[in-house]
Design a protein around this motif. Structure first.
Motif, PDB file in Angstrom:
ATOM      1  N   GLU A 149     -60.751   1.832  60.051  1.00 43.61           N
ATOM      2  CA  GLU A 149     -62.008   1.215  59.615  1.00 43.61           C
ATOM      3  C   GLU A 149     -62.494   0.224  60.669  1.00 43.61           C
ATOM      4  O   GLU A 149     -61.690  -0.278  61.467  1.00 43.61           O
ATOM      5  N   LYS A 179     -57.513 -11.021  51.698  1.00 47.89           N
ATOM      6  CA  LYS A 179     -58.897 -11.199  51.273  1.00 47.89           C
ATOM      7  C   LYS A 179     -59.708  -9.934  51.497  1.00 47.89           C
ATOM      8  O   LYS A 179     -60.542  -9.559  50.677  1.00 47.89           O
ATOM      9  N   TYR A 180     -59.493  -9.265  52.631  1.00 51.15           N
ATOM     10  CA  TYR A 180     -60.331  -8.115  52.950  1.00 51.15           C
ATOM     11  C   TYR A 180     -59.598  -6.784  52.850  1.00 51.15           C
ATOM     12  O   TYR A 180     -60.176  -5.738  53.113  1.00 51.15           O
ATOM     13  N   LYS A 213     -52.817 -17.449  58.358  1.00 45.34           N
ATOM     14  CA  LYS A 213     -54.220 -17.063  58.575  1.00 45.34           C
ATOM     15  C   LYS A 213     -54.357 -15.541  58.561  1.00 45.34           C
ATOM     16  O   LYS A 213     -55.297 -14.992  57.979  1.00 45.34           O
ATOM     17  N   LEU A 214     -53.424 -14.870  59.221  1.00 40.29           N
ATOM     18  CA  LEU A 214     -53.477 -13.409  59.266  1.00 40.29           C
ATOM     19  C   LEU A 214     -53.247 -12.818  57.871  1.00 40.29           C
ATOM     20  O   LEU A 214     -53.936 -11.888  57.454  1.00 40.29           O
ATOM     21  N   ARG A 251     -63.370  -2.814  60.227  1.00 42.95           N
ATOM     22  CA  ARG A 251     -62.741  -4.128  60.043  1.00 42.95           C
ATOM     23  C   ARG A 251     -61.382  -4.190  60.724  1.00 42.95           C
ATOM     24  O   ARG A 251     -61.022  -5.181  61.347  1.00 42.95           O
ATOM     25  N   ARG A 276     -53.981 -14.195  55.122  1.00 44.10           N
ATOM     26  CA  ARG A 276     -55.154 -14.469  54.308  1.00 44.10           C
ATOM     27  C   ARG A 276     -56.215 -13.392  54.539  1.00 44.10           C
ATOM     28  O   ARG A 276     -56.779 -12.832  53.598  1.00 44.10           O
ATOM     29  N   ILE A 277     -56.459 -13.099  55.834  1.00 43.54           N
ATOM     30  CA  ILE A 277     -57.430 -12.050  56.159  1.00 43.54           C
ATOM     31  C   ILE A 277     -56.996 -10.721  55.536  1.00 43.54           C
ATOM     32  O   ILE A 277     -57.800  -9.984  54.956  1.00 43.54           O
ATOM     33  N   MET A 326     -50.522 -19.623  61.907  1.00 41.69           N
ATOM     34  CA  MET A 326     -51.162 -18.384  62.364  1.00 41.69           C
ATOM     35  C   MET A 326     -50.849 -17.226  61.429  1.00 41.69           C
ATOM     36  O   MET A 326     -51.722 -16.461  61.047  1.00 41.69           O
ATOM     37  N   ALA A 372     -67.457  -6.787  61.950  1.00 48.09           N
ATOM     38  CA  ALA A 372     -67.099  -5.474  61.427  1.00 48.09           C
ATOM     39  C   ALA A 372     -68.108  -5.013  60.381  1.00 48.09           C
ATOM     40  O   ALA A 372     -68.541  -3.852  60.384  1.00 48.09           O
ATOM     41  N   MET A 397     -64.083  -4.027  73.073  1.00 51.24           N
ATOM     42  CA  MET A 397     -64.315  -5.269  72.333  1.00 51.24           C
ATOM     43  C   MET A 397     -63.474  -6.406  72.897  1.00 51.24           C
ATOM     44  O   MET A 397     -63.965  -7.530  73.029  1.00 51.24           O
ATOM     45  N   VAL A 410     -61.827  -4.314  64.583  1.00 52.43           N
ATOM     46  CA  VAL A 410     -62.299  -5.600  65.098  1.00 52.43           C
ATOM     47  C   VAL A 410     -61.181  -6.632  64.999  1.00 52.43           C
ATOM     48  O   VAL A 410     -60.956  -7.409  65.923  1.00 52.43           O
ATOM     49  N   THR A 411     -60.443  -6.625  63.865  1.00 54.30           N
ATOM     50  CA  THR A 411     -59.353  -7.587  63.737  1.00 54.30           C
ATOM     51  C   THR A 411     -58.323  -7.390  64.843  1.00 54.30           C
ATOM     52  O   THR A 411     -57.843  -8.345  65.458  1.00 54.30           O
ATOM     53  N   ILE A 424     -57.178  -5.393  54.696  1.00 55.21           N
ATOM     54  CA  ILE A 424     -57.024  -4.594  55.913  1.00 55.21           C
ATOM     55  C   ILE A 424     -55.633  -4.764  56.485  1.00 55.21           C
ATOM     56  O   ILE A 424     -54.905  -5.656  56.090  1.00 55.21           O
TER      57      ILE A 424
END
Lengths: 243, 293
Positions: free
Chosen positions: A66, A236-237, A229-230, A68, A232-233, A226, B197, B140, A71-72, A239
């Motif tokens: 995907e 939350k999303y 944070k990862l 997302r 959480r992403i 860190m 994204a 990117m 990009v991550t 991915i």
């Protein structure tokens, strides 16, 4: 039901191909390069590395990730590469491996490998591409992969920062560093025997120790925030979940 | 300065470098090494002019060290030069060291020019269709680097307001400062990544086959160069398999000298000279075109 059996068949085919590569193609490569190209350690090892790295890349392609997820991944790789700049006032401080390991811990071994390999590749656009590029991709990839595996068996853990940091340092000094040293041993093309091997690894030890300390310090200071944070992403999303 | 070889199709560039680097690592016949050394140095100097000479001088110590180190690990060989303790230091091993060092420097020089010729956009052109997702990630990352560099500077500047200079304090403080900055950057970057994204998705990413940024065409010149390169590669490989490039340095020095050596080395030299030939031909053509006006 039928889909499941198709899936099962696919898995069997994939495992067979894996076994074929490990037990058939790799030894054959060693045999042929030995026979026809002389004892060219670098070329042989390069082909073996390609066999090891390409499956990870192909799996990523096959999954049709995907937007997302991609990009991550790109963002983490870019942070790993640029983190060197944030520490430019501390000489010889390389935090890249630590960030790669954190991504391995948070997102699993496969993602860790990809982050390691891509970061090493891209950072060489800033510094310089050379015969060491594939080896660096492989070494850092393995670092991320091992961190992911260790996190999966709950040896490396977010709430045990000291243990995780020490293990990270050990990974550098025992796996990533020696792999990079092996590359310089092979590219320099000197005669390979006990004394040259011993000298190469001993000469690499001080640099690897500094690298390991940098990784340990980064993991200790930044590892927990860190990783959270990862996570959480990830939550939350939805991915970068490992199946 | 105009490097015409860089303006050929990236496929031409890639095949040339694959050939130059792989053959460069296999062939240690002295004539092959000479061909590689002459062509790689000439091309590097052609691209870098005076500045390249400095780099070449900087490589000289590396050359000497690698040459001198080899006999320390390799004690076989017939002609004894002197011995260190009980370990003999032989002439054959030293010559082998020189050969290895030449090979190493040539490969490094090919990589120097590789870094100039094969830029990142050429790589995405070459591999964009084979690995579409990875090349997006790769593009990117390259795009994010300068943007993160700016953001890092912004974060550090903001932290200066509260007295947390990056250069302040000992190593411990500096490392602590660095980690805080990286951590801040991560929070911002990850949040941003989701926005990026989603924006990609809403503009239709993944809904159809991705196209690539392409400004390269296959001209008739590219086809000619490609054909020539393939002829060279086939001939060189054939001569190599027939033993034209075989060599032994240790225990005594012996090289193949037969018809395959002559043909193989000749084609190897032609293959490696291609970028220089292309560049110089273009320069000469330009010179005459200009003088006609």
């Amino acid at each position: 039901m039928q889909e499941k059996s198709v899936e099962k068949n696919k898995n069997i085919i994939r495992d067979t191909i894996k076994l074929l590569i490990v037990f058939f193609v790799m030894p054959l490569t060693i045999f042929f390069t030995w026979k026809y190209a002389g004892n060219k350690y670098y070329l042989t090892s390069l082909i073996l590395i390609i066999f090891a790295v390409v499956p990870f890349f192909l799996r990523f392609e096959k999954r049709k990730p995907e937007a997302r997820e991609m990009v991550t991944l790109a963002v983490i790789c870019a942070i790993a590469v640029i983190s060197r700049v944030a520490f430019s006032m501390v000489p010889h401080f390389k935090p890249m491996a630590a960030i790669i390991m954190i991504s391995g811990i948070a997102f699993g071994g496969e993602a860790g490998f990809l982050v390691g390999a891509i970061s090493a590749f891209v950072s060489n656009f800033v510094f310089m591409q050379g015969p060491w590029t594939p080896w660096q991709m492989f070494a850092y990839g393995i670092g991320g992969l091992l961190a992911g595996v260790l996190a999966k068996v709950k040896i490396m853990k977010v709430d045990k920062p000291l243990r995780t940091a020490i293990l990270g340092g050990v990974l550098i000094i025992a796996v990533v560093g020696p792999l990079l040293d092996t590359c310089s041993l092979f590219t320099m093309g000197i005669e390979i025997n006990k004394s040259s091997i011993a000298t190469t690894y001993l000469a690499g030890l001080p640099l690897n120790a500094v690298h390991a300390v940098a990784t340990l310090a980064t993991l200790l200071l930044i590892g927990k925030p860190m990783t959270e944070k990862l996570y959480r992403i990830q939550r939350k999303y939805g991915i970068m979940r490992e199946e | 300065m105009q490097d015409t070889f860089s303006r050929c199709n990236p496929i031409v560039n890639l095949i040339f470098y694959l050939g130059a680097i792989i053959f460069g690592m296999i062939f240690m016949h002295p004539l092959c090494l000479m061909a590689a050394a002459v062509t790689s140095i000439t091309y590097y100097i052609y691209l870098k002019r005076i500045g390249g000479l400095k780099v070449l001088l900087g490589l000289a110590p590396v050359f000497i060290i690698i040459s001198a180190i080899n006999p320390l690990f390799n004690t076989r060989g017939e002609t004894l030069l002197f011995s260190i303790g009980t370990r003999p230091y032989t002439l054959e091993a030293l010559i082998y060291g020189v050969a290895v060092a030449t090979m190493f420097i040539c490969v490094i020089l090919w990589f120097f020019t590789y870094n100039i010729v094969i830029t990142s956009d050429k790589l995405t052109y070459l591999f964009g269709n084979v690995t579409p997702s990875l090349s997006v990630v790769f593009t990117m990352v390259l795009r994010l680097l300068p943007s993160y560099k700016r953001k890092l500077a912004a974060i550090s500047n903001a932290r200066k307001c509260i007295g947390k200079y990056g250069e302040n304090g000992g190593t411990k403080d500096r490392i602590k400062n660095g980690t805080t900055v990286v951590s801040t950057l991560t929070s911002w970057a990850l949040e941003n990544s989701i926005v990026t994204a989603d924006s990609m998705k809403s503009r239709g990413y993944g809904s159809s086959k991705r196209s690539n940024f392409v400004i390269y065409r296959f001209t008739s010149r590219d086809i000619w160069i490609l054909v020539l390169m393939i002829i060279c590669i086939v001939t060189i490989s054939f001569c190599g398999i027939k033993g034209g490039m075989s060599y032994t340095f240790i225990p005594d020095i012996d090289f193949a000298t037969n018809k395959f050596t002559v043909v193989g080395v000749l084609f190897y030299f032609i293959f490696l000279s291609l970028p220089i030939i292309i560049d110089v031909t273009e320069d000469v053509v330009w010179h005459f075109l200009k003088s006609r006006i």
